[in-house]
Write a protein that holds these residues in place. Structure first.
Motif, PDB file in Angstrom:
ATOM      1  N   ARG A  75     -58.414  -4.428-140.027  1.00  0.00           N
ATOM      2  CA  ARG A  75     -58.836  -3.252-140.790  1.00  0.00           C
ATOM      3  C   ARG A  75     -59.417  -2.206-139.854  1.00  0.00           C
ATOM      4  NH1 ARG A  75     -64.071  -2.372-143.457  1.00  0.00           N
ATOM      5  NH2 ARG A  75     -63.873  -0.732-145.030  1.00  0.00           N
ATOM      6  N   VAL A  76     -59.096  -0.959-140.111  1.00  0.00           N
ATOM      7  CA  VAL A  76     -59.759   0.172-139.470  1.00  0.00           C
ATOM      8  C   VAL A  76     -60.196   1.115-140.574  1.00  0.00           C
ATOM      9  CG1 VAL A  76     -59.534   2.172-137.972  1.00  0.00           C
ATOM     10  CG2 VAL A  76     -58.468   0.010-137.309  1.00  0.00           C
ATOM     11  N   CYS A  77     -61.497   1.353-140.651  1.00  0.00           N
ATOM     12  CA  CYS A  77     -62.068   2.250-141.662  1.00  0.00           C
ATOM     13  C   CYS A  77     -62.758   3.398-140.943  1.00  0.00           C
ATOM     14  CB  CYS A  77     -63.050   1.496-142.553  1.00  0.00           C
ATOM     15  SG  CYS A  77     -63.874   2.541-143.784  1.00  0.00           S
ATOM     16  N   ARG A  78     -62.107   4.546-140.917  1.00  0.00           N
ATOM     17  CA  ARG A  78     -62.667   5.726-140.264  1.00  0.00           C
ATOM     18  C   ARG A  78     -63.848   6.252-141.059  1.00  0.00           C
ATOM     19  NH1 ARG A  78     -59.372   9.556-141.210  1.00  0.00           N
ATOM     20  NH2 ARG A  78     -60.185  10.973-139.635  1.00  0.00           N
ATOM     21  N   LYS A  79     -64.897   6.686-140.328  1.00  0.00           N
ATOM     22  CA  LYS A  79     -66.122   7.195-140.942  1.00  0.00           C
ATOM     23  C   LYS A  79     -66.551   8.458-140.193  1.00  0.00           C
ATOM     24  CE  LYS A  79     -69.075   3.918-142.226  1.00  0.00           C
ATOM     25  NZ  LYS A  79     -68.808   3.691-143.673  1.00  0.00           N
ATOM     26  N   PRO A  80     -67.518   9.191-140.722  1.00  0.00           N
ATOM     27  CA  PRO A  80     -67.966  10.413-140.041  1.00  0.00           C
ATOM     28  C   PRO A  80     -68.511  10.137-138.636  1.00  0.00           C
ATOM     29  CG  PRO A  80     -68.758  10.376-142.309  1.00  0.00           C
ATOM     30  CD  PRO A  80     -68.172   9.017-142.035  1.00  0.00           C
TER      31      PRO A  80
ATOM     32  N   ASP B 233     -67.051   9.964-135.808  1.00  0.00           N
ATOM     33  CA  ASP B 233     -66.188   9.112-134.976  1.00  0.00           C
ATOM     34  C   ASP B 233     -66.578   7.643-135.008  1.00  0.00           C
ATOM     35  OD1 ASP B 233     -64.716  11.317-134.301  1.00  0.00           O
ATOM     36  OD2 ASP B 233     -65.725  11.654-132.394  1.00  0.00           O
ATOM     37  N   PHE B 234     -67.373   7.237-135.993  1.00  0.00           N
ATOM     38  CA  PHE B 234     -67.629   5.814-136.195  1.00  0.00           C
ATOM     39  C   PHE B 234     -66.487   5.216-137.004  1.00  0.00           C
ATOM     40  CE2 PHE B 234     -72.130   7.182-135.678  1.00  0.00           C
ATOM     41  CZ  PHE B 234     -72.486   6.310-134.669  1.00  0.00           C
ATOM     42  N   CYS B 235     -66.385   3.888-136.952  1.00  0.00           N
ATOM     43  CA  CYS B 235     -65.455   3.206-137.840  1.00  0.00           C
ATOM     44  C   CYS B 235     -65.894   1.762-138.003  1.00  0.00           C
ATOM     45  CB  CYS B 235     -64.017   3.279-137.334  1.00  0.00           C
ATOM     46  SG  CYS B 235     -63.613   2.107-136.025  1.00  0.00           S
ATOM     47  N   GLU B 236     -65.433   1.161-139.099  1.00  0.00           N
ATOM     48  CA  GLU B 236     -65.540  -0.277-139.281  1.00  0.00           C
ATOM     49  C   GLU B 236     -64.206  -0.887-138.870  1.00  0.00           C
ATOM     50  OE1 GLU B 236     -66.878  -1.421-143.185  1.00  0.00           O
ATOM     51  OE2 GLU B 236     -68.201   0.308-143.312  1.00  0.00           O
ATOM     52  N   MET B 237     -64.248  -1.922-138.057  1.00  0.00           N
ATOM     53  CA  MET B 237     -63.027  -2.510-137.519  1.00  0.00           C
ATOM     54  C   MET B 237     -63.073  -4.027-137.671  1.00  0.00           C
ATOM     55  SD  MET B 237     -61.912  -4.227-134.566  1.00  0.00           S
ATOM     56  CE  MET B 237     -63.216  -3.833-133.436  1.00  0.00           C
ATOM     57  N   TRP B 238     -61.997  -4.606-138.195  1.00  0.00           N
ATOM     58  CA  TRP B 238     -61.871  -6.057-138.309  1.00  0.00           C
ATOM     59  C   TRP B 238     -60.673  -6.523-137.505  1.00  0.00           C
ATOM     60  CZ3 TRP B 238     -62.109  -7.750-144.190  1.00  0.00           C
ATOM     61  CH2 TRP B 238     -63.260  -7.226-144.787  1.00  0.00           C
TER      62      TRP B 238
ATOM     63  N   SER C  99     -66.410   2.681-132.338  1.00  0.00           N
ATOM     64  CA  SER C  99     -65.940   4.071-132.329  1.00  0.00           C
ATOM     65  C   SER C  99     -64.427   4.104-132.478  1.00  0.00           C
ATOM     66  CB  SER C  99     -66.322   4.766-131.016  1.00  0.00           C
ATOM     67  OG  SER C  99     -67.721   4.872-130.872  1.00  0.00           O
ATOM     68  N   VAL C 100     -63.931   5.130-133.141  1.00  0.00           N
ATOM     69  CA  VAL C 100     -62.488   5.302-133.235  1.00  0.00           C
ATOM     70  C   VAL C 100     -61.951   5.759-131.880  1.00  0.00           C
ATOM     71  CG1 VAL C 100     -62.453   5.811-135.704  1.00  0.00           C
ATOM     72  CG2 VAL C 100     -62.770   7.669-134.068  1.00  0.00           C
TER      73      VAL C 100
ATOM     74  N   TRP D  79     -55.582   5.531-136.974  1.00  0.00           N
ATOM     75  CA  TRP D  79     -56.345   4.330-137.312  1.00  0.00           C
ATOM     76  C   TRP D  79     -56.294   3.408-136.098  1.00  0.00           C
ATOM     77  CZ3 TRP D  79     -52.630   5.925-141.170  1.00  0.00           C
ATOM     78  CH2 TRP D  79     -53.199   6.521-142.292  1.00  0.00           C
ATOM     79  N   SER D  80     -57.160   3.637-135.147  1.00  0.00           N
ATOM     80  CA  SER D  80     -57.157   2.832-133.927  1.00  0.00           C
ATOM     81  C   SER D  80     -58.575   2.697-133.400  1.00  0.00           C
ATOM     82  CB  SER D  80     -56.250   3.454-132.855  1.00  0.00           C
ATOM     83  OG  SER D  80     -56.677   4.756-132.518  1.00  0.00           O
ATOM     84  N   ALA D  81     -58.919   1.460-133.009  1.00  0.00           N
ATOM     85  CA  ALA D  81     -60.255   1.181-132.477  1.00  0.00           C
ATOM     86  C   ALA D  81     -60.268  -0.230-131.915  1.00  0.00           C
ATOM     87  CB  ALA D  81     -61.319   1.307-133.561  1.00  0.00           C
ATOM     88  N   GLY D  82     -61.026  -0.437-130.862  1.00  0.00           N
ATOM     89  CA  GLY D  82     -61.257  -1.772-130.335  1.00  0.00           C
ATOM     90  C   GLY D  82     -60.010  -2.527-129.927  1.00  0.00           C
ATOM     91  N   GLY D  83     -58.962  -1.826-129.517  1.00  0.00           N
ATOM     92  CA  GLY D  83     -57.702  -2.476-129.142  1.00  0.00           C
ATOM     93  C   GLY D  83     -56.727  -2.614-130.289  1.00  0.00           C
ATOM     94  N   LEU D  84     -57.141  -2.235-131.499  1.00  0.00           N
ATOM     95  CA  LEU D  84     -56.297  -2.345-132.698  1.00  0.00           C
ATOM     96  C   LEU D  84     -55.744  -0.971-133.055  1.00  0.00           C
ATOM     97  CD1 LEU D  84     -55.274  -3.957-135.217  1.00  0.00           C
ATOM     98  CD2 LEU D  84     -57.463  -3.359-136.301  1.00  0.00           C
TER      99      LEU D  84
END
Length: 660
Positions: free
Chosen positions: A137-142, A144-149, A171-172, A178-183
């Motif tokens: 999961r990638v959940c973009r937030k204000p 440049d934060f995001c929730e990433m699973w 961080s996105v 929809w990209s973050a943390g290698g995903l």
């Protein structure tokens, strides 16, 4: 007629009197509302209002995309909710879709102006032969934060999760993806195909349910899947069953505050789901590459989501051996509907049916936080009654915390299912709880990320690595741009690393070389015609060799030679003791999807201007070698290609090696 009216009035009087005399029942566990006074009347009224809303949207002004939306299984559009000025709005609300086309729904959404704005994409897949599964999961937030699973289980290898878990905040990588943390999650064709790719470090071992600084066993993992839809879209704005919505609303106490909250929350979030099949492979450090076929669901949510407003939910996602797919969610939102049961069934023939009733109760399903091994639930959809048995795998039940302040705690549990006692199914059951203990991990501090600069179209033939335009892959190719970016970074990160001086022969230089030598264009065009023909010409290898030789022996035009000499002199790289490295820098080289390792030319230990120029010709020539042409063809890339060339100072190394 008067007699019937009298009977109706009498019945209503009796019903009202009985309702007034009836005491209000207590909520289940003091939290979850149940049918009370005037429940039947309130339910009837809520059904009428919801159906009326659907009717008005169906008959209202169209956007011209209704046939395309219905073909994809989407509800009626409400185009006026898409934007307000330059600011995007949230969800469409019950009975009204928030976007007017599949393309608008599937693109990266502009975040609304709200601290809890989201744009979230989720994928879950599982095999039907063993216990292999993944959830990302990638959940973009204000800001440049995001929730990433990233959760993964591979049968015979182990359980994996991202090293930041159970925290999910990072961080996105880019504002527009929809990209973050290698995903990285990427739409290829709206409502049809997506690419799911991960490359990075995962932690192997038991899933953690609390924060610790202990790293555990870290392994490099890479996987890429192509998801292809086999169901239509279920849009929670337009496709929910009116009866299910009405039941939830009718259970609540109606007052001004309730309806104000209902109006506020109604249009905050759009959510839709679709089922499909994953084809791809997983590569885990120390293990052989594994090709996989999985089935599963993906969802997209955008608008506003505040985890602290959600008291609880239990979500069932399952696919069965008879081709049926299921979503059943029981949820409690403190300010509006505290006991709602909604969802759908997707049938193998493409038909979908919304769930209109279920006996699932949050009061009976792990309300004390203790998740049992087995649950039994019944529901109706499409005029059929279903009985579901849920068997939870306690060894595959990772915990995730949502939001910057860890406002929600989510248990993502792998489960086996039985439908009507006989039909086997696979999937997950997700338990969400409001997390009262707050964030237990260190505060997340975003790292400033380097952004490739936007520069005007560049016609320069040669650029120093220190030139800003050299940081753009479209100007000098991937490798050259990355070296130029490192050159810029070393100014801000003093004494931590050093990039040897150098220059890039630009993509424009190759284009100019071919423009001034028409035989080069003709050779590439002939090669392209052959590679695109069916069946392919048996002389492809010979044509590649001829193209390579032509590039090798075609002398650099004088303007390119002069530009290379001038830059080498300016960088003082023509001294008697200087040695040079000349390296290819194709646009598609050294990227996440195409490393092109060993495909293109590199020349080391060169001395002087003449050897450098000859090496540039060798690099250009390698672009059309048989192996390089085949490499691009097999990955769907065109034969004509762009390339820069890096000319860099060689340094004496105390140690050297290769990166895998």
């Amino acid at each position: 007629m008067i007699f019937l009216a009298s009977i109706l009035v009498a019945f209503l009087c009796v019903y009202i009197a009985a309702s007034l005399l009836r005491g209000e029942p207590e909520p289940l566990n003091g939290r979850y509302s149940v049918p009370g006074r005037f429940y039947t009347l309130k339910k009837l009224l809520a059904v009428c209002i919801y159906r009326g809303r659907l009717f008005l949207k169906e008959k209202g002004p169209g956007t011209g995309n209704e046939p395309d939306r219905r073909k994809m299984g989407l509800g009626s559009p409400k185009g006026d909710l898409h934007t307000e000025g330059s600011q995007a709005k949230g969800g469409g609300g019950l009975g009204a879709s928030s976007r007017s086309s599949a393309e608008e729904m599937e693109c990266v959404q502009q975040l609304v102006d709200h601290p809890h704005a989201i744009d979230s994409v989720y994928f879950m897949g599982f095999t039907e032969m063993d216990k292999t599964f993944f959830a990302v999961r990638v959940c973009r937030k204000p800001d440049d934060f995001c929730e990433m699973w990233v959760l993964l289980r591979v049968e015979g290898v182990g359980d994996f999760q991202h090293p930041i878990h159970p925290d999910t905040i990072t961080s996105v990588d880019s504002k527009n993806s929809w990209s973050a943390g290698g995903l990285k999650l990427e739409v290829l064709e709206p409502h049809q195909r997506w690419r799911i790719a991960f490359s990075g470090i995962l932690r192997r071992g038991l899933y953690r349910d609390n924060w610790t600084e202990e790293e555990g066993e870290l392994l490099h993992v890479k996987f890429t899947f192509i998801w292809t839809a086999f169901s239509s879209v279920f849009d929670f704005d337009t496709d929910l069953h009116p009866s299910a919505i009405a039941q939830a609303i009718a259970k609540e106490k109606w007052n001004k505050k309730f309806f104000e909250n209902l109006k506020e929350y109604n249009q905050q979030q759009t959510h839709y789901e679709q089922w499909g099949q994953y084809v791809g492979a997983i590569e885990i450090e120390g293990y052989e590459r594994t090709e996989l076929l999985l089935r599963g669901v993906r969802d997209h949510s955008y608008g506003i989501r505040n985890w602290t407003h959600m008291h609880r939910y239990v979500l069932i996602l399952a696919h069965f051996e008879n081709g049926l797919s299921l979503n059943l969610i029981t949820l409690s939102i403190s300010a509006t509907t505290t006991n709602m049961k909604i969802g759908y069934v997707m049938f193998p023939n493409g038909r979908k049916a919304a769930i209109d009733w279920s006996d699932a109760s949050l009061a009976d399903i792990a309300d004390d936080g203790i998740i049992a091994d087995l649950y039994r639930i019944s529901f109706t959809a499409g005029g059929q009654l279903y009985h579901l048995q849920v068997s939870i795998d306690k060894n595959a039940s990772p915990v995730m915390f949502g939001g910057l302040t860890w406002g929600g705690r989510i248990h993502e549990c792998v489960a086996n299912y039985r439908l009507n006692l006989t039909v086997r199914g696979w999937g997950i059951i997700e338990f969400h709880y409001r997390n009262e203990s707050g964030r237990q991990a260190p505060d997340f501090i975003p790292v400033e990320k380097f952004q490739e600069p936007v520069v005007p179209e560049c016609s320069e033939l040669v650029l120093a690595l220190s030139n800003e335009a050299c940081q753009c892959a479209a100007v000098v190719g991937s490798k050259g741009a990355q070296l130029a970016q490192l050159t810029e970074m070393q100014k801000h990160i003093r004494n931590q690393f050093s990039v040897p001086a150098g220059l890039c022969v630009t993509i424009a230089a190759l284009e100019y070389q071919m423009k001034m030598n028409s035989s080069l264009w003709q050779a590439v065009a002939e090669l392209n015609d052959v590679i695109c023909s069916t069946p392919k010409n048996e002389n492809l290898r010979q044509l590649c060799q001829r193209c390579v030789e032509l590039f090798r022996k075609t002398k650099l035009v004088s303007e390119i030679e002069s530009a290379i000499r001038g830059q080498l002199e300016e960088l003082r790289l023509l001294g008697a003791e200087e040695r040079l490295a000349v390296r290819s820098s194709a646009v598609w080289e050294d990227t996440e999807d195409t490393s092109a390792a060993g495909q293109l030319e590199t020349k080391l230990g060169l001395k002087g201007f003449e050897q450098a120029c000859n090496a540039v010709q060798e690099c250009w020539a390698s672009l059309y070698s048989f192996q390089a042409v085949q490499y691009r063809s097999q990955r769907g890339q065109p034969v004509p290609s762009s390339m820069g060339v890096v000319i860099q100072q060689m340094v004496s190394a105390q140690a050297a090696g290769t990166a895998c």
